[in-house]
Scaffold this active site. Structure first.
Site, mmCIF file in Angstrom:
data_model
loop_
_atom_site.group_PDB
_atom_site.id
_atom_site.type_symbol
_atom_site.label_atom_id
_atom_site.label_comp_id
_atom_site.label_asym_id
_atom_site.label_seq_id
_atom_site.Cartn_x
_atom_site.Cartn_y
_atom_site.Cartn_z
ATOM 1 N N CYS A 161 -3.224 11.003 1.333
ATOM 2 C CA CYS A 161 -2.581 9.699 1.129
ATOM 3 C C CYS A 161 -1.206 9.856 0.513
ATOM 4 C CB CYS A 161 -3.436 8.837 0.224
ATOM 5 S SG CYS A 161 -5.140 8.770 0.767
ATOM 6 N N LYS A 191 0.837 -1.211 0.000
ATOM 7 C CA LYS A 191 0.000 0.000 0.000
ATOM 8 C C LYS A 191 0.877 1.268 0.000
ATOM 9 C CE LYS A 191 -3.131 3.003 0.482
ATOM 10 N NZ LYS A 191 -4.241 3.296 -0.392
HETATM 11 N N1 SAJ Z 1 -1.383 14.944 -9.096
HETATM 12 C C1 SAJ Z 1 -0.551 15.700 -9.899
HETATM 13 N N2 SAJ Z 1 -0.196 15.200 -11.133
HETATM 14 C C2 SAJ Z 1 -0.667 14.012 -11.580
HETATM 15 C C3 SAJ Z 1 -1.505 13.241 -10.759
HETATM 16 C C4 SAJ Z 1 -1.857 13.740 -9.512
HETATM 17 O O1 SAJ Z 1 -0.102 16.794 -9.521
HETATM 18 O O2 SAJ Z 1 -0.319 13.643 -12.703
HETATM 19 C C5 SAJ Z 1 -1.768 15.450 -7.752
HETATM 20 C C6 SAJ Z 1 -3.263 15.696 -7.604
HETATM 21 O O3 SAJ Z 1 -3.612 16.966 -8.112
HETATM 22 C C7 SAJ Z 1 -3.442 15.610 -6.108
HETATM 23 C C8 SAJ Z 1 -2.416 14.541 -5.718
HETATM 24 O O4 SAJ Z 1 -1.498 14.452 -6.797
HETATM 25 O O5 SAJ Z 1 -3.097 16.823 -5.475
HETATM 26 C C9 SAJ Z 1 -3.003 13.168 -5.444
HETATM 27 O O6 SAJ Z 1 -4.028 12.861 -6.381
HETATM 28 P P1 SAJ Z 1 -4.228 11.393 -6.988
HETATM 29 O O7 SAJ Z 1 -5.399 11.445 -7.894
HETATM 30 O O8 SAJ Z 1 -2.957 10.931 -7.578
HETATM 31 O O9 SAJ Z 1 -4.469 10.460 -5.750
HETATM 32 P P2 SAJ Z 1 -5.473 10.441 -4.461
HETATM 33 O O10 SAJ Z 1 -4.737 11.014 -3.301
HETATM 34 O O11 SAJ Z 1 -6.810 10.991 -4.768
HETATM 35 O O12 SAJ Z 1 -5.643 8.844 -4.257
HETATM 36 C C10 SAJ Z 1 -4.487 8.022 -4.132
HETATM 37 C C11 SAJ Z 1 -4.616 6.834 -5.103
HETATM 38 N N3 SAJ Z 1 -3.342 6.115 -5.163
HETATM 39 C C12 SAJ Z 1 -2.727 5.844 -6.343
HETATM 40 O O13 SAJ Z 1 -3.186 6.189 -7.417
HETATM 41 C C13 SAJ Z 1 -1.452 5.065 -6.279
HETATM 42 C C14 SAJ Z 1 -5.737 5.904 -4.638
HETATM 43 O O14 SAJ Z 1 -5.802 4.744 -5.453
HETATM 44 C C15 SAJ Z 1 -5.523 5.502 -3.174
HETATM 45 O O15 SAJ Z 1 -6.574 4.665 -2.688
HETATM 46 C C16 SAJ Z 1 -5.502 6.759 -2.343
HETATM 47 O O16 SAJ Z 1 -4.393 7.581 -2.784
HETATM 48 C C17 SAJ Z 1 -5.345 6.357 -0.875
HETATM 49 O O17 SAJ Z 1 -6.345 6.436 -0.136
HETATM 50 O O18 SAJ Z 1 -4.268 5.908 -0.486
#
Ligand code: SAJ
Length: 411
Positions: free
Chosen positions: A265, A211
């Site tokens: 997360c 995880k």
């Molecule tokens: N972000 C960027 N650039 C990107 C992708 C994301 O700047 O290309 C930023 C987003 O704007 C945001 C942050 O990263 O601020 C996180 O967003 P996210 O969509 O990547 O992830 P979360 O936090 O919504 O959810 C993540 C997910 N983990 C992964 O994709 C590995 C989700 O599957 C998990 O269940 C969740 O964390 C968790 O609860 O751990």
């Protein structure tokens, strides 16, 4: 009658999980230490935002299979889904805070029976499932309760994406990591109730690390994109075009730069690895620092754009931590807007997904509509790639200083 399940912690993970089990016929007790949460759920309402969660919770409560209470009751399985925050050390590193996991685990001592399964769903440092066993044994010894037989323990982390939780809850593969193979098998069998994807059995430590690894992997990859955006800015290259072109290579898939990494997360979990192996986890630590440094870089851009303007107003477009959700927790956009307001800029906050300003901005900024902001602001600071902002015609940006941290306009 002994319940099928208690779910301790009725937040973003516990509530959908408890509800989906209940709608599949399990007798579930949801447990939360906040009385308002318990009352809200027993009314069939919800206290958090997530598409369709209200419908699921109402169905679960109305079926008679889900109710909430402040304390656990006897059940065959107990799922712990409480927050695992961290403390910030003086050197900037983070130490996991397992207080909630420990107190939830200890609260099971009065109801646990031989043969029961205790599942940790909260994202936790490696070794936490073993600690749960030790805490529960300690609490049983302290209270003088004897359990004649084995208690089983497993870690089954959630992987659901805010905004798509109900879909991903059912369709994502899962990992069931037992302290014993029997615990992994029992956990797998339980999640089969609603999970239509594959469920892989392993040991608890591997499940815990898996995880953390998933979120650290994403964090490192976002840091790469964020670092590229700084390099390209220095070299006068459009980073969005660069990434689009580089991604045409069959084995390159660069993520998107942004104003920083938010949510509860990805910006947290890599620290659990860094904390456990600080000498080895160097890349993950630097990635965290790169991502945490991005809001400061964005603010420098605003200061530079504002130089020479008299009392400039800055439209902060988006406060949420990512696109098309209303979640402002650990949001770099909110952090930036708040800092700018504290520095004395006139901040016009635009967040189509909230009705009022969050506490951090109350009295310091004005919550305005998109049209209003486009008309009034000197500087347009695009922070979140909400669909509403993507629809803005480029002609509306004319005559403004534009800082687009997501590349929706200057791509
Ligand atoms: N972000 C960027 N650039 C990107 C992708 C994301 O700047 O290309 C930023 C987003 O704007 C945001 C942050 O990263 O601020 C996180 O967003 P996210 O969509 O990547 O992830 P979360 O936090 O919504 O959810 C993540 C997910 N983990 C992964 O994709 C590995 C989700 O599957 C998990 O269940 C969740 O964390 C968790 O609860 O751990």
């Amino acid at each position: 009658m002994k319940l099928d399940l208690t779910v301790l912690g009725l937040g973003y993970i516990g509530l959908p999980t408890a509800s989906i089990f209940a709608t599949k016929g399990k007798k579930v007790l949801g447990v939360d230490v906040v009385p308002r949460v318990v009352e809200t759920i027993n009314r069939g309402d919800i206290h958090i935002e997530e598409p369709d969660l209200d419908v699921l919770v109402r169905a679960a409560v109305q079926s008679g299979n889900l109710r909430a209470a402040g304390k656990p009751e006897p059940a065959f399985t107990h799922i712990v889904a409480v927050p695992t925050p961290f403390d910030v050390r003086p050197d900037g590193s983070r130490a996991p805070d397992l207080t909630y996991v420990e107190s939830a685990t200890r609260s099971l001592a009065s109801v646990i029976r031989a043969g029961d399964l205790v599942i940790l769903e909260s994202t936790s440092p490696v070794g936490t499932t073993e600690k749960m066993k030790a805490w529960l044994e300690d609490e049983l010894a302290r209270t003088g309760r004897k359990v004649a037989g084995e208690i089983l323990y497993a870690h089954c982390p959630e992987r659901i994406l805010p905004g798509q939780m109900l879909k991903e809850l059912v369709s994502n593969d899962r990992i069931a990591g037992g302290l014993t193979p029997e615990a992994a098998r029992r956990a797998k069998e339980l999640y089969r109730t609603f999970c239509t994807a594959e469920i892989f059995e392993t040991d608890a430590r591997t499940a815990e690390m898996a995880k953390l690894t998933e979120n650290a992997f994403r964090d490192v990859n976002i840091a790469f994109a964020n670092e590229l955006s700084l390099v390209c800015d220095r070299l006068g290259i459009n980073v969005w075009e660069l990434i689009r072109l580089a991604n045409r290579h069959p084995r390159v898939k660069i993520l998107q730069p942004g104003p920083g990494v938010g949510g509860h997360c990805i910006a947290v979990d890599p620290w659990f690895i860094v904390d456990a192996a600080p000498k080895e986890a160097r890349l993950m630590r630097v990635a965290r620092e790169v991502n945490d440094g991005k809001p400061g870089w964005v603010m420098d851009k605003v200061r530079a754009a504002a130089a020479g303007l008299k009392n400039p107003s800055v439209a902060c477009l988006g406060l949420a931590f990512k696109a098309n959700i209303d979640d402002l927790r650990e949001s770099p956009s909110l952090e930036i807007a708040t800092h700018l307001a504290d520095e004395g800029y006139k901040v016009l906050a635009v967040e189509p997904h909230v009705r009022e300003l969050p506490k951090a901005l109350k009295g310091k900024a004005e919550l305005v509509g998109l049209d209003d902001a486009l008309a009034r602001a000197d500087i347009l600071l695009l922070l979140v790639d909400h669909n509403a902002f993507k629809a803005v015609p480029l002609s509306r940006l004319a005559g403004k200083q534009v800082i687009d941290t997501r590349g929706i306009w200057n791509a």
